[in-house]
Design an enzyme around this catalytic site. Structure first.
Site, PDB file in Angstrom:
ATOM      1  N   ARG A   1       0.816  -1.084   0.152  1.00 11.86           N
ATOM      2  CA  ARG A   1      -0.022   0.024  -0.054  1.00 11.86           C
ATOM      3  C   ARG A   1       0.805   1.286  -0.085  1.00 11.86           C
ATOM      4  O   ARG A   1       0.274   2.395  -0.045  1.00 11.86           O
ATOM      5  CB  ARG A   1      -1.163  -0.050   1.032  1.00 11.86           C
ATOM      6  N   GLY A   2       2.191   1.124   0.007  1.00 10.21           N
ATOM      7  CA  GLY A   2       2.942   2.240  -0.155  1.00 10.21           C
ATOM      8  C   GLY A   2       3.047   2.934  -1.483  1.00 10.21           C
ATOM      9  O   GLY A   2       2.349   2.262  -2.290  1.00 10.21           O
TER      10      GLY A   2
ATOM     11  N   VAL B   1       5.879   2.719  -3.907  1.00  6.29           N
ATOM     12  CA  VAL B   1       6.542   1.669  -4.553  1.00  6.29           C
ATOM     13  C   VAL B   1       5.336   0.413  -4.760  1.00  6.29           C
ATOM     14  O   VAL B   1       5.099   0.209  -5.866  1.00  6.29           O
ATOM     15  CB  VAL B   1       7.695   1.265  -4.073  1.00  6.29           C
TER      16      VAL B   1
ATOM     17  N   GLN C   1       8.653  -2.189   1.531  1.00  3.95           N
ATOM     18  CA  GLN C   1       8.114  -1.552   2.997  1.00  3.95           C
ATOM     19  C   GLN C   1       9.209  -0.703   3.448  1.00  3.95           C
ATOM     20  O   GLN C   1       8.749   0.274   4.202  1.00  3.95           O
ATOM     21  CB  GLN C   1       8.208  -2.627   4.130  1.00  3.95           C
TER      22      GLN C   1
ATOM     23  N   CYS D   1      16.640   4.933  -7.215  1.00  7.09           N
ATOM     24  CA  CYS D   1      15.872   5.149  -8.268  1.00  7.09           C
ATOM     25  C   CYS D   1      16.537   5.946  -9.275  1.00  7.09           C
ATOM     26  O   CYS D   1      16.489   5.851 -10.359  1.00  7.09           O
ATOM     27  CB  CYS D   1      14.747   5.950  -7.693  1.00  7.09           C
TER      28      CYS D   1
ATOM     29  N   GLN E   1      14.740  15.716  -7.976  1.00  5.07           N
ATOM     30  CA  GLN E   1      13.891  14.662  -7.769  1.00  5.07           C
ATOM     31  C   GLN E   1      12.594  15.048  -7.125  1.00  5.07           C
ATOM     32  O   GLN E   1      12.368  15.729  -6.141  1.00  5.07           O
ATOM     33  CB  GLN E   1      14.768  13.940  -6.400  1.00  5.07           C
TER      34      GLN E   1
ATOM     35  N   GLY F   1       9.465  10.366  -4.430  1.00  2.00           N
ATOM     36  CA  GLY F   1      10.578   9.811  -4.009  1.00  2.00           C
ATOM     37  C   GLY F   1      10.830   9.642  -2.709  1.00  2.00           C
ATOM     38  O   GLY F   1      11.380   8.691  -2.275  1.00  2.00           O
TER      39      GLY F   1
ATOM     40  N   GLU G   1      22.394   9.899  -0.711  1.00  3.75           N
ATOM     41  CA  GLU G   1      21.762   9.892  -1.913  1.00  3.75           C
ATOM     42  C   GLU G   1      22.893   9.911  -3.128  1.00  3.75           C
ATOM     43  O   GLU G   1      23.099   9.243  -3.888  1.00  3.75           O
ATOM     44  CB  GLU G   1      20.571  10.815  -2.261  1.00  3.75           C
TER      45      GLU G   1
ATOM     46  N   LYS H   1      25.192   6.995  -3.419  1.00  4.29           N
ATOM     47  CA  LYS H   1      24.671   5.860  -3.913  1.00  4.29           C
ATOM     48  C   LYS H   1      25.120   5.847  -5.475  1.00  4.29           C
ATOM     49  O   LYS H   1      25.344   4.608  -5.944  1.00  4.29           O
ATOM     50  CB  LYS H   1      23.363   5.642  -3.743  1.00  4.29           C
TER      51      LYS H   1
ATOM     52  N   ARG I   1      15.774  17.695  -3.991  1.00  2.82           N
ATOM     53  CA  ARG I   1      14.451  17.248  -3.866  1.00  2.82           C
ATOM     54  C   ARG I   1      13.689  18.524  -4.627  1.00  2.82           C
ATOM     55  O   ARG I   1      13.906  19.872  -4.171  1.00  2.82           O
ATOM     56  CB  ARG I   1      14.104  17.096  -2.754  1.00  2.82           C
TER      57      ARG I   1
ATOM     58  N   HIS J   1      11.705  11.543 -11.495  1.00  2.05           N
ATOM     59  CA  HIS J   1      13.180  12.204 -11.324  1.00  2.05           C
ATOM     60  C   HIS J   1      13.766  12.530 -12.673  1.00  2.05           C
ATOM     61  O   HIS J   1      13.807  11.636 -13.597  1.00  2.05           O
ATOM     62  CB  HIS J   1      14.120  11.214 -10.511  1.00  2.05           C
TER      63      HIS J   1
ATOM     64  N   GLN K   1      10.497   7.470 -11.627  1.00  2.00           N
ATOM     65  CA  GLN K   1      11.193   6.627 -10.613  1.00  2.00           C
ATOM     66  C   GLN K   1      10.477   5.442  -9.774  1.00  2.00           C
ATOM     67  O   GLN K   1      11.027   4.783  -9.204  1.00  2.00           O
ATOM     68  CB  GLN K   1      11.880   7.670  -9.638  1.00  2.00           C
TER      69      GLN K   1
HETATM   70  P1  NAP Z   1       6.170   4.650   1.673  1.00  3.28           P
HETATM   71  O1  NAP Z   1       4.916   5.059   0.550  1.00  3.28           O
HETATM   72  O2  NAP Z   1       6.176   5.290   2.743  1.00  3.28           O
HETATM   73  O3  NAP Z   1       5.290   3.304   2.048  1.00  3.28           O
HETATM   74  C1  NAP Z   1       5.980   2.312   3.091  1.00  3.28           C
HETATM   75  C2  NAP Z   1       4.795   1.609   4.042  1.00  3.28           C
HETATM   76  O4  NAP Z   1       4.523   2.932   4.776  1.00  3.28           O
HETATM   77  C3  NAP Z   1       3.775   1.127   3.447  1.00  3.28           C
HETATM   78  O5  NAP Z   1       3.914  -0.113   2.917  1.00  3.28           O
HETATM   79  C4  NAP Z   1       2.803   1.117   4.758  1.00  3.28           C
HETATM   80  O6  NAP Z   1       2.917  -0.126   5.216  1.00  3.28           O
HETATM   81  C5  NAP Z   1       3.220   2.420   5.398  1.00  3.28           C
HETATM   82  N1  NAP Z   1       2.311   3.532   5.553  1.00  3.28           N
HETATM   83  C6  NAP Z   1       1.934   4.300   6.610  1.00  3.28           C
HETATM   84  N2  NAP Z   1       1.175   5.166   6.229  1.00  3.28           N
HETATM   85  C7  NAP Z   1       1.012   4.961   4.854  1.00  3.28           C
HETATM   86  C8  NAP Z   1      -0.161   5.583   4.064  1.00  3.28           C
HETATM   87  N3  NAP Z   1      -0.724   6.935   4.410  1.00  3.28           N
HETATM   88  N4  NAP Z   1      -0.053   5.454   2.697  1.00  3.28           N
HETATM   89  C9  NAP Z   1       0.655   4.186   2.234  1.00  3.28           C
HETATM   90  N5  NAP Z   1       1.432   3.753   3.102  1.00  3.28           N
HETATM   91  C10 NAP Z   1       1.452   3.973   4.325  1.00  3.28           C
HETATM   92  O7  NAP Z   1       7.406   4.354   0.813  1.00  3.28           O
HETATM   93  P2  NAP Z   1       7.931   4.172  -0.366  1.00  3.28           P
HETATM   94  O8  NAP Z   1       8.212   5.258  -1.222  1.00  3.28           O
HETATM   95  O9  NAP Z   1       6.764   3.232  -1.137  1.00  3.28           O
HETATM   96  O10 NAP Z   1       9.391   3.343  -0.222  1.00  3.28           O
HETATM   97  C11 NAP Z   1       9.295   2.099   0.165  1.00  3.28           C
HETATM   98  C12 NAP Z   1      10.861   1.304  -0.016  1.00  3.28           C
HETATM   99  O11 NAP Z   1      11.196   1.785  -1.445  1.00  3.28           O
HETATM  100  C13 NAP Z   1      11.893   2.500   0.642  1.00  3.28           C
HETATM  101  O12 NAP Z   1      12.946   1.738   1.278  1.00  3.28           O
HETATM  102  C14 NAP Z   1      12.487   3.479  -0.220  1.00  3.28           C
HETATM  103  O13 NAP Z   1      13.715   3.860  -0.119  1.00  3.28           O
HETATM  104  C15 NAP Z   1      12.404   2.467  -1.566  1.00  3.28           C
HETATM  105  N6  NAP Z   1      12.350   3.222  -2.781  1.00  3.28           N
HETATM  106  C16 NAP Z   1      11.542   4.115  -3.089  1.00  3.28           C
HETATM  107  C17 NAP Z   1      11.201   4.838  -3.937  1.00  3.28           C
HETATM  108  C18 NAP Z   1      10.482   6.120  -4.422  1.00  3.28           C
HETATM  109  O14 NAP Z   1      10.361   6.644  -5.477  1.00  3.28           O
HETATM  110  N7  NAP Z   1       9.426   6.251  -3.529  1.00  3.28           N
HETATM  111  C19 NAP Z   1      12.150   4.445  -5.135  1.00  3.28           C
HETATM  112  C20 NAP Z   1      13.164   3.398  -4.955  1.00  3.28           C
HETATM  113  C21 NAP Z   1      13.105   2.948  -3.744  1.00  3.28           C
HETATM  114  P3  NAP Z   1       1.655  -0.791   6.356  1.00  3.28           P
HETATM  115  O15 NAP Z   1       0.784  -1.316   5.264  1.00  3.28           O
HETATM  116  O16 NAP Z   1       2.639  -2.246   6.649  1.00  3.28           O
HETATM  117  O17 NAP Z   1       1.583   0.074   7.465  1.00  3.28           O
END
Ligand code: NAP
Length: 370
Positions: free
Chosen positions: A10-11, A13, A72, A134, A161, A165, A238, A241, A269, A276, A352
């Site tokens: 649900r995040g 990514v 996650q 990314c 970015q 991200g 960043e 990396k 950012r 990005h 990204q």
């Molecule tokens: P994120 O959107 O913050 O989601 C991570 C987790 O936060 C979700 O699985 C969820 O877990 C929880 N969460 C809590 N409140 C939320 C809300 N209101 N909406 C959605 N999720 C919520 O993180 P992300 O950007 O997907 O990144 C995940 C990983 O991928 C990180 O390690 C990041 O560094 C990496 N990454 C990100 C990107 C990018 O562009 N964003 C690119 C490459 C790599 P629960 O369901 O368990 O609560």
């Protein structure tokens, strides 16, 4: 069919990953189970083979999976990867987070660039496969062909970015900031003077209720030239990396016949929602024609696209607002620089959340099913 545990769906990514897996019918090849760190027992996505969201912190509930795919985040990986391996679990771990990327036992995944490396790693028994940073993945999808050509001495990349991200909540914070500025600036008042509107915007940045809890500063109406944590050498993490991960994907870090390519720059950012962008200065080791550069770049993969260096094509063709949601990686603004005939200017942009995050992970899952 492999039993695959998916965590973080649900995040930001994870949501894009789900969208792509549905679009490509990936769920028909796997038996998927979904986990959560905060919503255990709630209803899972419709593709779930189980009736409810499983506990992402339970080694017992994770152990039955042949593959775990997590988006996650790093804290989760830090906590659970070791616990699971220590319990004797020998499945494949696929991860979006940075935690394991530089572990010598982990393989970075970006198969249009290192598909053979990934398959070799699988044959050697590597169990951890991690998506790269990314901007690194987008850089290599854009100019990977040039990087592999042996023509590149070094690359300086200045990044732009997007808010996404930093995750789903940060994306909402950017919109909140935009809404706050619109509300407090009085810009819709046709009789308001532009200097007054500007003063209202400027004082809004300093208001105690300006929504900047996550970014720590104004991203709507501003830029933030620091991403991730501080390192002792003055780089942000960043920025660090870029060189280590790109060379790991290219194999230049361990192959004695190849040269490690220096990459450095400032990561910034900006108030874009998704995608990005990177402004590049590339030092080649010889004078070559633009046609040679174009051929190197376009021969690398099916998604990289050339944008001729003119204003009309650039303003939309290299604009993150129009690339959002697309797998294409346009490269443009290609021109020799005043610095000397071996120095080239380029600009590239990509979603990204697709090639920079979700796409390499879902493709890794498909490689496992081959
Ligand atoms: P994120 O959107 O913050 O989601 C991570 C987790 O936060 C979700 O699985 C969820 O877990 C929880 N969460 C809590 N409140 C939320 C809300 N209101 N909406 C959605 N999720 C919520 O993180 P992300 O950007 O997907 O990144 C995940 C990983 O991928 C990180 O390690 C990041 O560094 C990496 N990454 C990100 C990107 C990018 O562009 N964003 C690119 C490459 C790599 P629960 O369901 O368990 O609560």
């Amino acid at each position: 069919m492999k039993k695959v545990g998916i965590i973080g769906q649900r995040g930001m990514v994870g949501s894009v990953l789900m969208e792509r897996m549905r679009a490509e019918n990936d769920f028909s090849n796997i038996e998927a189970y979904f986990y959560s760190t905060s919503q255990v027992g709630q209803e899972p996505p419709k593709e779930s083979a189980g009736d409810a969201l499983l506990d992402a912190y339970s080694v017992d509930e994770l152990k039955g999976m042949e593959v775990i795919l997590t988006c996650q985040g790093g804290d989760y990986t830090k906590k659970m990867h070791g616990e699971l391996r220590n319990s004797g679990w020998k499945g494949i771990w696929i991860d979006a987070a940075s935690t394991l990327r530089m572990d010598p036992n982990a393989c970075l995944v970006l198969d249009p660039i290192n598909g053979q490396g990934i398959r070799d790693a699988l044959n050697k028994g590597v169990l951890d496969f991690v998506g790269a940073n990314c901007t690194v993945s987008l850089l290599l999808m854009g100019i990977g062909g040039l990087m592999k050509s042996g023509l590149v001495d070094w690359v300086s990349t200045m990044t732009y970015q997007a808010a996404s991200g930093a995750g789903a909540r940060n994306m909402k914070e950017l919109l909140n900031q935009m809404g706050y500025l619109a509300k407090h600036s009085d810009f819709e008042n046709t009789s308001a003077h532009i200097l007054e509107i500007d003063r209202n915007v400027n004082s809004s940045f300093r208001n105690s209720d300006f929504p900047d809890e996550l970014f720590g500063a104004a991203l709507a109406g501003g830029i933030i030239p620091f991403i991730d944590s501080e390192l002792e050498n003055g780089q942000s993490r960043e920025e660090w990396k870029a060189m280590v991960e790109a060379n790991k994907i290219l194999g230049t870090d361990i192959n004695p016949d190849m040269k490690n390519i220096p990459i450095d720059g400032t990561c910034v950012r900006v108030g874009a929602m998704r995608c990005h962008a990177q402004g590049l200065t590339i030092k080649l080791n010889q004078e070559v024609s633009e046609d040679t550069i174009k051929e190197c770049i376009l021969s690398s993969n099916d998604w990289v696209k050339w944008v001729d260096n003119n204003k009309a094509e650039t303003v939309k063709g290299l604009n993150s607002a129009y690339i959002s949601g697309s797998l294409n990686i346009p490269v443009g603004r290609v021109r020799p620089m005043n610095l000397g005939p071996e120095y080239w200017n380029m600009f590239t942009v990509g979603d990204q959340l697709l090639w920079g995050a979700a796409e390499p992970l879902r493709r890794m899952l498909n490689i496992l099913s081959e």
